[in-house]
Design an enzyme around this catalytic site. Structure first.
Site: not given
Ligand code: DQA
Length: 147
Positions: A107, A10-11, A74, A77, A23, A100
């Site tokens: 973090r 996600p995201n 990856n 979250a 990122y 990641h």
């Molecule tokens: C992530 C790290 C995760 O904590 C976060 O929720 C992400 C990206 C990373 O690639 O650094 O969505 O996986």
């Protein structure tokens, strides 16, 4: 020649514009393209998928069984919350690399636990876009190079 499956959670479809200070400003397409190049350099094939839905990620892991030599994932979250993705990874018997962009261990507190970590071969974290090539190289090393 083996198939390596790159799974993005996600995201990650928002990479490039999503919190670029954390990122980076490269898109997921560019990261996947690096991964594909690394796989092809080693004589392998890369498949990739991204989803914001936990079930779709689980189905991709299930469908890789017996077909893909390695999964690079990856989980976004879901890394910190998804026992269902952890279980799916546990049942995949190939090489598994957790990837990641950031280094979640440095973090917020809630990011410091990965529920998938016990089920992966190893983790690449904190190297931004460069991690995609590193993760594929790591997977290739574990599956023994081109066949
Ligand atoms: C992530 C790290 C995760 O904590 C976060 O929720 C992400 C990206 C990373 O690639 O650094 O969505 O996986």
């Amino acid at each position: 020649m083996a198939i390596i499956l790159l799974i993005s959670g996600p995201n990650l479809n928002m990479l490039g514009t999503r919190e670029p200070e954390i990122y980076g400003s490269d898109t997921l397409l560019e990261c996947v393209s690096d991964a594909r190049q690394a796989a092809e350099d080693a004589g392998h094939e890369l498949e990739d998928m991204q989803s914001n839905h936990e079930g779709a990620l689980i189905e991709a892991i299930q469908q890789a069984r017996g077909r893909c030599a390695a999964i690079v994932i990856n989980p976004g979250a879901f890394t910190h919350t998804s026992f269902a993705i952890a279980d799916a990874l546990a049942s995949f018997d190939g090489v598994k690399v957790e990837l990641h962009l950031s280094n979640p261990s440095s973090r917020e507190e809630w990011r410091r636990t990965s529920v998938v970590a016990p089920y992966v071969t190893g983790t690449v974290a904190g190297f931004g876009r460069g991690g995609y090539r590193l993760a594929i190289d790591a997977a290739v090393g574990m599956i023994g190079g081109a066949e």
